[in-house]
Scaffold this motif. Structure first.
Motif, PDB file in Angstrom:
ATOM      1  N   ALA A   1      16.216 -29.703 -39.245  1.00 43.21           N
ATOM      2  CA  ALA A   1      16.792 -30.484 -38.153  1.00 43.21           C
ATOM      3  C   ALA A   1      15.913 -30.454 -36.908  1.00 43.21           C
ATOM      4  O   ALA A   1      15.943 -31.384 -36.095  1.00 43.21           O
ATOM      5  CB  ALA A   1      18.194 -29.964 -37.818  1.00 43.21           C
ATOM      6  N   ARG A   2      15.132 -29.390 -36.770  1.00 40.26           N
ATOM      7  CA  ARG A   2      14.228 -29.256 -35.627  1.00 40.26           C
ATOM      8  C   ARG A   2      12.836 -29.792 -35.920  1.00 40.26           C
ATOM      9  O   ARG A   2      11.921 -29.635 -35.104  1.00 40.26           O
ATOM     10  CB  ARG A   2      14.144 -27.785 -35.212  1.00 40.26           C
ATOM     11  N   GLY A   3      12.665 -30.380 -37.116  1.00 41.74           N
ATOM     12  CA  GLY A   3      11.365 -30.920 -37.479  1.00 41.74           C
ATOM     13  C   GLY A   3      10.356 -29.886 -37.898  1.00 41.74           C
ATOM     14  O   GLY A   3       9.141 -30.148 -37.878  1.00 41.74           O
ATOM     15  N   ARG A   4      10.844 -28.719 -38.309  1.00 43.66           N
ATOM     16  CA  ARG A   4       9.963 -27.635 -38.745  1.00 43.66           C
ATOM     17  C   ARG A   4      10.026 -27.497 -40.259  1.00 43.66           C
ATOM     18  O   ARG A   4      11.027 -27.863 -40.884  1.00 43.66           O
ATOM     19  CB  ARG A   4      10.396 -26.312 -38.091  1.00 43.66           C
ATOM     20  N   PRO A   5       8.984 -26.947 -40.878  1.00 42.17           N
ATOM     21  CA  PRO A   5       9.063 -26.669 -42.312  1.00 42.17           C
ATOM     22  C   PRO A   5      10.196 -25.705 -42.620  1.00 42.17           C
ATOM     23  O   PRO A   5      10.539 -24.829 -41.808  1.00 42.17           O
ATOM     24  CB  PRO A   5       7.706 -26.033 -42.629  1.00 42.17           C
ATOM     25  N   ARG A   6      10.756 -25.831 -43.782  1.00 35.64           N
ATOM     26  CA  ARG A   6      11.868 -24.981 -44.210  1.00 35.64           C
ATOM     27  C   ARG A   6      11.507 -23.491 -44.138  1.00 35.64           C
ATOM     28  O   ARG A   6      12.331 -22.648 -43.830  1.00 35.64           O
ATOM     29  CB  ARG A   6      12.216 -25.353 -45.661  1.00 35.64           C
ATOM     30  N   GLY A   7      10.236 -23.197 -44.419  1.00 30.84           N
ATOM     31  CA  GLY A   7       9.836 -21.794 -44.559  1.00 30.84           C
ATOM     32  C   GLY A   7       9.238 -21.136 -43.337  1.00 30.84           C
ATOM     33  O   GLY A   7       8.698 -20.037 -43.441  1.00 30.84           O
ATOM     34  N   GLU A   8       9.306 -21.760 -42.168  1.00 25.47           N
ATOM     35  CA  GLU A   8       8.840 -21.094 -40.949  1.00 25.47           C
ATOM     36  C   GLU A   8       9.959 -20.207 -40.417  1.00 25.47           C
ATOM     37  O   GLU A   8      11.067 -20.681 -40.166  1.00 25.47           O
ATOM     38  CB  GLU A   8       8.430 -22.107 -39.883  1.00 25.47           C
ATOM     39  N   ILE A   9       9.653 -18.922 -40.223  1.00 28.93           N
ATOM     40  CA  ILE A   9      10.671 -17.993 -39.750  1.00 28.93           C
ATOM     41  C   ILE A   9      10.127 -17.154 -38.598  1.00 28.93           C
ATOM     42  O   ILE A   9       8.918 -17.066 -38.393  1.00 28.93           O
ATOM     43  CB  ILE A   9      11.163 -17.055 -40.889  1.00 28.93           C
ATOM     44  N   ARG A  10      11.068 -16.555 -37.848  1.00 34.20           N
ATOM     45  CA  ARG A  10      10.723 -15.563 -36.819  1.00 34.20           C
ATOM     46  C   ARG A  10      11.356 -14.258 -37.237  1.00 34.20           C
ATOM     47  O   ARG A  10      12.554 -14.199 -37.542  1.00 34.20           O
ATOM     48  CB  ARG A  10      11.258 -15.994 -35.448  1.00 34.20           C
TER      49      ARG A  10
END
Length: 231
Positions: free
Chosen positions: A173-182
């Motif tokens: 929803a934020r336009g980021r890849p599914r697998g980007e995490i913090r």
């Protein structure tokens, strides 16, 4: 603060009852023993990937040196690099022949090798899709003509966990890849800083390789993981 190195050193020193906690920024947690980084035999999903390795080898994110030691037992020359000073010291204490403390993404000089090893999801150590492309471009400079990257990675879409699925939806929803995490690391009362990690999906890896001058030679599912060879 070197939480990862501290945990590895404690385990090497005989402390076996403490876990490393990985806390995601949605407060989802995963804990595991530092003993995972000391396993003598390759994990099941690593066996076929290791058969595609040609020396000399550069192990990026070498941890406690379990792959370095295994490769050396096979008669292969191997160099390990890790950003954690504590991990590098543990590798040296365990007898790894050549280990260096450096940040690959900071433009450090790398030896020329036949294979770069990116095991343990280390394809995503840059933290974002853009930095993963940068990592792959940097590693092109470390392989001789005809060289390769051999990697193992988590297939983050292969889950039914509603917490993970909700995190994926939030990213998309934020336009980021599914697998980007913090995430951050916690160990025995120590709490590290937040940092990014990137788990590229299999088809995403093909696009990342194409953008950075690599071609995917092999990409094979292995349960919740996959392994791949880039040339």
């Amino acid at each position: 603060m070197d939480i990862f190195g501290t945990a590895l050193a404690a385990y090497l020193g005989g402390v076996r009852d403490r876990e490393i906690t990985i806390r995601r920024d949605d407060d989802s947690v995963d804990g595991h023993s530092p003993g995972l980084y000391f396993a003598e035999a390759p994990f099941p999903h690593e066996v076929a990937a290791l058969a595609r390795v040609e020396g000399p080898v550069l192990d990026v994110g070498c941890g406690a040196g379990r792959h370095l030691l295994w490769l050396e037992r096979q008669g292969l020359e191997a160099v390990g690099v890790d950003i954690s000073p504590g991990a590098v010291e543990v590798c040296r204490a365990r007898g790894c022949a050549d280990v260096r403390c450096l940040d690959v993404l900071a433009g450090a000089d790398l030896p020329e090798v036949g294979t770069v090893l990116l095991f343990g999801n280390n394809i995503g150590l840059g933290g974002t899709r853009e930095r993963t492309v940068e990592l792959l471009r940097i590693l092109r400079g470390a392989v001789r003509p005809g060289g390769r990257i051999v990697l193992t990675a988590l297939d983050i879409a292969a889950t039914q966990d509603p917490t993970h699925l909700a995190y994926h939806r939030r990213n998309l929803a934020r336009g980021r890849p599914r697998g980007e995490i913090r995430i951050r690391l916690e160990y025995h009362g120590q709490v590290g800083p937040w940092f990014g990690w990137h788990h590229p999906e299999p088809e995403e890896l093909r696009a990342l390789a194409a953008e950075s001058g690599w071609a995917v030679d092999t990409l094979t599912p292995a349960g919740p993981f996959y392994w791949a060879v880039l040339r």
